[in-house]
Design an enzyme around this catalytic site. Structure first.
Site, mmCIF file in Angstrom:
data_model
loop_
_atom_site.group_PDB
_atom_site.id
_atom_site.type_symbol
_atom_site.label_atom_id
_atom_site.label_comp_id
_atom_site.label_asym_id
_atom_site.label_seq_id
_atom_site.Cartn_x
_atom_site.Cartn_y
_atom_site.Cartn_z
ATOM 1 N N ASP A 76 -6.258 -4.459 -6.286
ATOM 2 C CA ASP A 76 -5.982 -3.121 -5.744
ATOM 3 C C ASP A 76 -4.544 -2.675 -6.019
ATOM 4 O OD1 ASP A 76 -7.709 -4.908 -4.382
ATOM 5 O OD2 ASP A 76 -7.900 -3.578 -2.663
ATOM 6 N N ASP B 95 0.786 -1.240 0.000
ATOM 7 C CA ASP B 95 0.000 0.000 0.000
ATOM 8 C C ASP B 95 0.814 1.284 0.000
ATOM 9 O OD1 ASP B 95 -2.575 -1.175 -0.077
ATOM 10 O OD2 ASP B 95 -2.317 -1.783 2.008
#
Ligand code: GLY
Length: 399
Positions: free
Chosen positions: A177, A117
């Site tokens: 993602d 992330d």
């Protein structure tokens, strides 16, 4: 007969022109957005005051209290990023100060190799600080963060590991993602001249295109690879309804990710992939009239299931960029759909009113429904992509 032909050609000409004429932002929608920004300037500053200096607003708990998190949580970049979008628009000194403070707090994440992330965290905060106020001190942060992300790349798999330790030799998980983290790598190559980041981004995008996507343009959420051989061992979901379903936000991440890949590489395959995903989304029989997706396109009980405003906002932002790279008719179609989403999100039941919901901007998002986590709540990334999409709409230049 000849007259009929001429009349037909005239009709086609008029229709084509109509499509072209409508392919520009509408004043009335820009007004709606201006009102949203006026509110957002107040709301996000209030939120900034409420959240302790070392934390970030994340969502609301089920009892309506504010939920915050530390910089290590994947969403830390979104609040600073939202402040940067507001500053770009309002040029307000207090907002700039808040954006600088919150961005600085994310910097430690440049060395975090614990998950994928880092791209979200650093590009939404430092990436915007660089883009919006031209602060070049963000560049070394971006390069260091990209170096960290490459530590999660495996040449055997050809992709970046999303979750889990880099030493796990049993399983190698990649989620859709992760397409959102590639922008960090492209930026690092641009700033450093080192093409290795770019090559990793391309390898990851290609692997994802080959293994995450189904023929209809929808995507699996999680692909499990054998870390030694790179073979796919499982295709499944984590946050969606089922392994074979189309989890709405996952589709949105994929769309946005391939739009970025096309922007950075000009590789036609990525543009084709982004178009394929867009067509899947916009033509789906389960896409509601207001264009805010249900949390999963295959959720049982549709139409009586929750929406995900965050997916709507991400899709609107992605479509607005994509519409710059396609023919006029498709461009108008994407612009119109993005506009529909923006209109919906800017009104009841999605947009909050001053002081509501701890000053988040949007209600009705879903984080992880099957884990009963963040269900029908505001989310910092819904606000971020809403501000980004509306900014893109305001800045939109007719093709
Ligand atoms: N990247 C996590 C999510 O979309 O929920």
């Amino acid at each position: 007969m000849r007259h009929c032909k001429i009349a037909f050609l005239l009709l086609v000409f008029v229709l084509l022109n109509l499509v072209t004429i409508t392919a520009q932002p509408k004043k009335e929608v820009k007004k709606i957005i201006a009102a949203s920004y006026k509110l957002a300037n107040k709301q996000l500053l209030e939120l900034h005051k409420e959240v302790p200096k070392n934390l970030f607003p994340q969502t609301l708990n089920q009892d309506g209290t504010l939920k915050t998190n530390k910089s290590g949580w994947w969403t830390s970049g979104f609040f600073p990023g939202s402040l940067w979008y507001l500053y770009k628009n309002a040029k307000d000194a207090a907002i700039k100060q808040a954006a600088l403070e919150r961005t600085k707090l994310v910097e430690v994440e440049k060395l975090n190799v614990g998950d994928h992330d880092i791209g979200f965290k650093i590009m939404c905060s430092f990436g915007n600080q660089l883009r919006i106020i031209g602060d070049t001190s963000a560049i070394p942060v971006i390069i260091t963060a990209a170096q960290s992300l490459t530590k999660r790349f495996s040449a055997a798999v050809g992709a970046i590991r999303s979750w889990g330790s880099i030493t796990d030799n049993k399983n190698f998980l990649v989620i859709i993602d992760n397409m959102m983290n590639l922008e960090l790598l492209f930026a690092a190559t641009r700033f450093s001249g080192d093409s290795s980041y770019y090559k990793i981004a391309v390898s990851h995008a290609d692997k994802t295109m080959a293994n995450h996507y189904r023929n209809d343009g929808s995507s699996y959420h999680v692909i499990e690879y054998n870390p030694a051989t790179g073979a796919v061992t499982k295709k499944r979901t984590q946050q969606g309804y089922g392994d074979e379903s189309a989890w709405a936000r996952g589709q949105a991440w994929g769309l946005y990710g391939y739009v970025v890949c096309y922007r950075e590489t000009k590789d036609q395959r990525y543009l084709d992939q982004a178009n394929k995903v867009a067509q899947f989304l916009l033509r789906h029989p389960n896409l509601p009239k207001d264009k805010i997706p249900y949390w999963d396109f295959n959720a049982p009980g549709i139409p009586n299931v929750l929406r995900d405003a965050s997916a709507g906002a991400i899709i609107a932002s992605g479509l607005l960029e994509l519409s710059k790279s396609v023919n006029k008719a498709t461009s108008a179609y994407y612009l119109k759909n993005a506009e529909d989403i923006i209109r919906s999100l800017s009104a009841t039941p999605y947009r909050t009113v001053l002081g509501e919901s701890h000053n988040f901007l949007l209600k009705h998002s879903v984080g992880h429904l099957t884990a009963n986590s963040e269900v029908d709540v505001p989310l910092s990334y819904a606000d971020y992509y809403y501000l980004e999409a509306t900014k893109r709409y305001i800045d939109y230049k007719k093709k």
